[in-house]
Design an enzyme around this catalytic site. Structure first.
Site, PDB file in Angstrom:
ATOM      1  N   ASN A  31       3.429  -5.552  60.985  1.00 49.04           N
ATOM      2  CA  ASN A  31       2.207  -4.948  61.175  1.00 49.04           C
ATOM      3  C   ASN A  31       1.061  -5.937  60.258  1.00 49.04           C
ATOM      4  OD1 ASN A  31       3.383  -2.365  60.101  1.00 49.04           O
ATOM      5  ND2 ASN A  31       1.193  -1.922  59.665  1.00 49.04           N
ATOM      6  N   ASP A  32       0.470  -5.199  59.464  1.00 51.03           N
ATOM      7  CA  ASP A  32      -0.811  -5.727  58.676  1.00 51.03           C
ATOM      8  C   ASP A  32      -0.294  -6.998  57.769  1.00 51.03           C
ATOM      9  OD1 ASP A  32      -1.658  -3.305  59.775  1.00 51.03           O
ATOM     10  OD2 ASP A  32      -2.062  -2.611  57.663  1.00 51.03           O
ATOM     11  N   GLN A  48       3.347  -6.114  56.450  1.00 55.99           N
ATOM     12  CA  GLN A  48       4.036  -4.836  56.645  1.00 55.99           C
ATOM     13  C   GLN A  48       5.268  -5.070  57.166  1.00 55.99           C
ATOM     14  OE1 GLN A  48       2.695  -1.131  55.565  1.00 55.99           O
ATOM     15  NE2 GLN A  48       2.767  -2.815  54.048  1.00 55.99           N
ATOM     16  N   ARG A 153      -5.988   4.486  50.842  1.00 52.81           N
ATOM     17  CA  ARG A 153      -4.972   3.403  51.230  1.00 52.81           C
ATOM     18  C   ARG A 153      -5.615   2.017  51.086  1.00 52.81           C
ATOM     19  NH1 ARG A 153      -4.652   6.242  55.550  1.00 52.81           N
ATOM     20  NH2 ARG A 153      -5.210   5.294  57.558  1.00 52.81           N
ATOM     21  N   ASP A 154      -4.691   1.053  50.954  1.00 50.70           N
ATOM     22  CA  ASP A 154      -4.843  -0.465  51.483  1.00 50.70           C
ATOM     23  C   ASP A 154      -5.970  -0.963  50.524  1.00 50.70           C
ATOM     24  OD1 ASP A 154      -3.469   0.511  53.541  1.00 50.70           O
ATOM     25  OD2 ASP A 154      -5.183   0.237  55.075  1.00 50.70           O
ATOM     26  N   GLU A 205      -9.556   1.670  57.953  1.00 52.39           N
ATOM     27  CA  GLU A 205      -8.495   1.072  57.113  1.00 52.39           C
ATOM     28  C   GLU A 205      -8.726  -0.229  56.739  1.00 52.39           C
ATOM     29  OE1 GLU A 205      -4.663   3.213  59.266  1.00 52.39           O
ATOM     30  OE2 GLU A 205      -5.435   1.355  60.508  1.00 52.39           O
TER      31      GLU A 205
HETATM   32  C1  FRU Z   1      -3.343  -0.492  59.240  1.00 55.87           C
HETATM   33  C2  FRU Z   1      -2.268   0.598  58.368  1.00 55.87           C
HETATM   34  C3  FRU Z   1      -2.633   0.796  56.961  1.00 55.87           C
HETATM   35  C4  FRU Z   1      -1.469   1.169  56.400  1.00 55.87           C
HETATM   36  C5  FRU Z   1      -0.467   0.267  57.036  1.00 55.87           C
HETATM   37  C6  FRU Z   1       1.053   1.209  57.212  1.00 55.87           C
HETATM   38  O1  FRU Z   1      -2.721  -0.966  60.507  1.00 55.87           O
HETATM   39  O2  FRU Z   1      -2.180   1.761  59.100  1.00 55.87           O
HETATM   40  O3  FRU Z   1      -3.687   1.795  56.879  1.00 55.87           O
HETATM   41  O4  FRU Z   1      -1.527   0.833  55.127  1.00 55.87           O
HETATM   42  O5  FRU Z   1      -1.024   0.231  58.385  1.00 55.87           O
HETATM   43  O6  FRU Z   1       1.863   0.199  57.968  1.00 55.87           O
END
Ligand code: FRU
Length: 496
Positions: A31-32, A48, A153-154, A205
């Site tokens: 993901n991200d 991710q 987070r993030d 996020e």
């Molecule tokens: C965004 C998210 C972030 C988190 C990550 C977890 O897509 O939900 O907020 O850090 O993905 O994989």
């Protein structure tokens, strides 16, 4: 023609959906984008990553590097889960002056990320003295303990020159928090921003905060970019931005919070992050997003990988007709990897006629300027096969509206959120000239329109063999178009 009921093998997905010029992990879930940084002539992309499955799971940071943002080399996993939890999203900075003391007076990379354990989110640090090839976790992690927030987070970190401080922006529910530090290890709270703005549905996020020099006035403005998970323009997850001022201590908006803008009007542009330490930093910003949507990310039919990144795009801040707006274009490196370019071609297309883009070869870039003065309705069809166009764009000049529609086959879609019909904002100018820069890769269509003022990014997963990549069908009135570029891209990027 291949039938959907046929048993699908990895080869089927590789040939049909594996993008040529969009980053994908070799296998498993992504993901991200995380830790985007330019350092010692390399672009780093961390992401991710769940190495043990094709669905979201215990998060690691995957890693790849590139010289030009298009040819990526896969590297081993950079960060693994540990006693503090799994590794959620975050950023990387270059610590040029060894403010952290990690580099013995030299310089190196410092990652700031969220540790996630049994629902508890805290911020931690890791560092690398060998260009990101190996990482050490700081022994006093976490460096920012959770103050009692469910969402915390993030972290995105940047160096604030004027106050000689590191600044962190963190997503905290439906707000962000700013922190400061002189050494990347000890952090103190500055400000909570956005609480009570009540601008969108859904949780915030992956925030980003960065300066951009205004193209017309030369002034520096601060863009606060946020991703919202649920309630995006096209449904599900998507990004927004605000424009304001930042003095190293507090962020203030130049406008009413309700006047935020959408980063993209498609369904698949989420968790965008900008590069740290890019050579043109300040004047422009380079950004990459995850090209998916939490509504269906876990079930997108690809194998053995799942998810791709958007193309890297370049952001500039402009004033257009009295309005401050981010203008987004594909990064200039895309021009360098184009192998074939046509010279300018002009065409008049009357009602009932079609304009077929000359190459069906993917990846494909089509830049065209349409004169809509005599137009009433133009339909752009993508990935067309017999009787089916899984993605369409209707420019209805008569009613001054543009529709984007993504359809599944007659078969059950893999998610009910996949088929979508979206009307673009009315502020798109349809009474004269409209420019389009369209990039079609296997399984995606990205459209930059109106000089990059609007971008529309969508996954498109055609279920049948594609016969034509783009067809412009003139339905009512006449359109006059000048095609400036049709290009396929270099062989070195081609996947089989
Ligand atoms: C965004 C998210 C972030 C988190 C990550 C977890 O897509 O939900 O907020 O850090 O993905 O994989």
């Amino acid at each position: 023609m291949t039938n959907v009921s046929q048993t699908k093998t990895e080869d089927y997905y590789q040939e049909r959906y594996r993008p040529h010029i969009h980053f994908t992990p070799e296998k498993m879930w992504m993901n991200d984008p995380n830790g985007l940084v330019y350092y010692e002539e390399e672009y780093h992309l961390f992401y991710q990553y769940h190495p043990d499955g094709k669905e979201w799971g215990p998060m690691h940071w995957g890693h790849a590097v590139s010289d030009d943002l298009f040819h990526w080399r896969h590297l081993p996993i950079a960060l693994f889960p540990d006693e503090h939890g799994t590794i959620f999203s975050g950023s990387v900075v270059v610590d040029w002056k060894d403010s952290s003391g990690f580099f013995d007076g030299g310089h190196g990379l410092v990652a700031l990320f969220t540790h996630h354990k049994e629902g508890l989110q805290q911020q931690s640090v890791a560092y690398s003295g060998d260009n990101g090839r190996t990482w050490l976790k700081y022994e006093e992690n976490p460096v920012i303990k959770n103050p009692g927030r469910a969402d915390f987070r993030d972290p995105k970190v940047f160096w604030h020159k004027e106050s000689s401080r590191w600044v962190m922006v963190l997503a905290t529910g439906r707000s962000v928090m700013l922190y400061q530090s002189v050494n990347l290890r000890d952090w103190s709270f500055l400000q909570e921003v956005g609480d009570g703005w009540d601008v969108t549905e859904g949780i915030w996020e992956c925030p980003d905060l960065f300066p951009l020099q205004h193209k017309q006035s030369g002034e520096t403005k601060w863009i606060l970019q946020i991703d919202v998970n649920d309630g995006a323009y096209a449904g599900g997850s998507g990004g927004i931005y605000f424009i304001g001022e930042f003095d190293g201590k507090s962020y203030t908006l130049d406008h009413n919070p309700q006047d935020f803008k959408w980063m993209d009007y498609g369904k698949d542009f989420y968790a965008a992050q900008s590069f740290s330490d890019h050579p043109q930093e300040g004047k422009e910003r380079i950004m990459i997003a995850w090209m998916s949507n939490w509504q269906y990310a876990n079930v997108v039919p690809t194998d053995p990988w799942r998810s791709a990144m958007s193309l890297p795009r370049q952001l500039e801040l402009h004033r257009i007709e009295g309005e401050e707006v981010l203008v987004q274009t594909p990064v200039c490196q895309l021009d360098e990897i184009c192998s074939k370019k046509t010279t300018e071609k002009a065409r008049l297309v009357a009602a009932g006629e079609s304009w077929r883009v000359t190459t069906a070869e993917l990846p494909l870039r089509w830049q065209v300027i349409l004169d809509l003065t005599e137009n009433k309705r133009t339909r752009l069809e993508f990935f067309k096969s017999e009787g089916h166009s899984p993605f369409q764009f209707v420019i209805d000049t008569e009613h001054e509206v543009v529709f984007v529609s993504r359809k599944a086959n007659e078969q059950e879609p893999f998610s009910n959120h996949y088929p979508v019909e979206v009307k673009l904002p009315e502020s798109i100018k349809l009474n004269g000239i409209l420019d389009l820069d369209i990039i079609v890769d296997r399984s995606s269509v990205e459209v930059y329109m109106d000089s990059g003022k609007f971008t529309i990014t969508n996954l498109v997963l055609p279920e049948t063999d594609v016969h034509e990549a783009i067809v412009l069908k003139q339905e009512k009135g006449t359109v006059y178009g000048v095609e400036s570029v049709v290009s396929a891209l270099t062989q070195t990027l081609k996947r089989v």
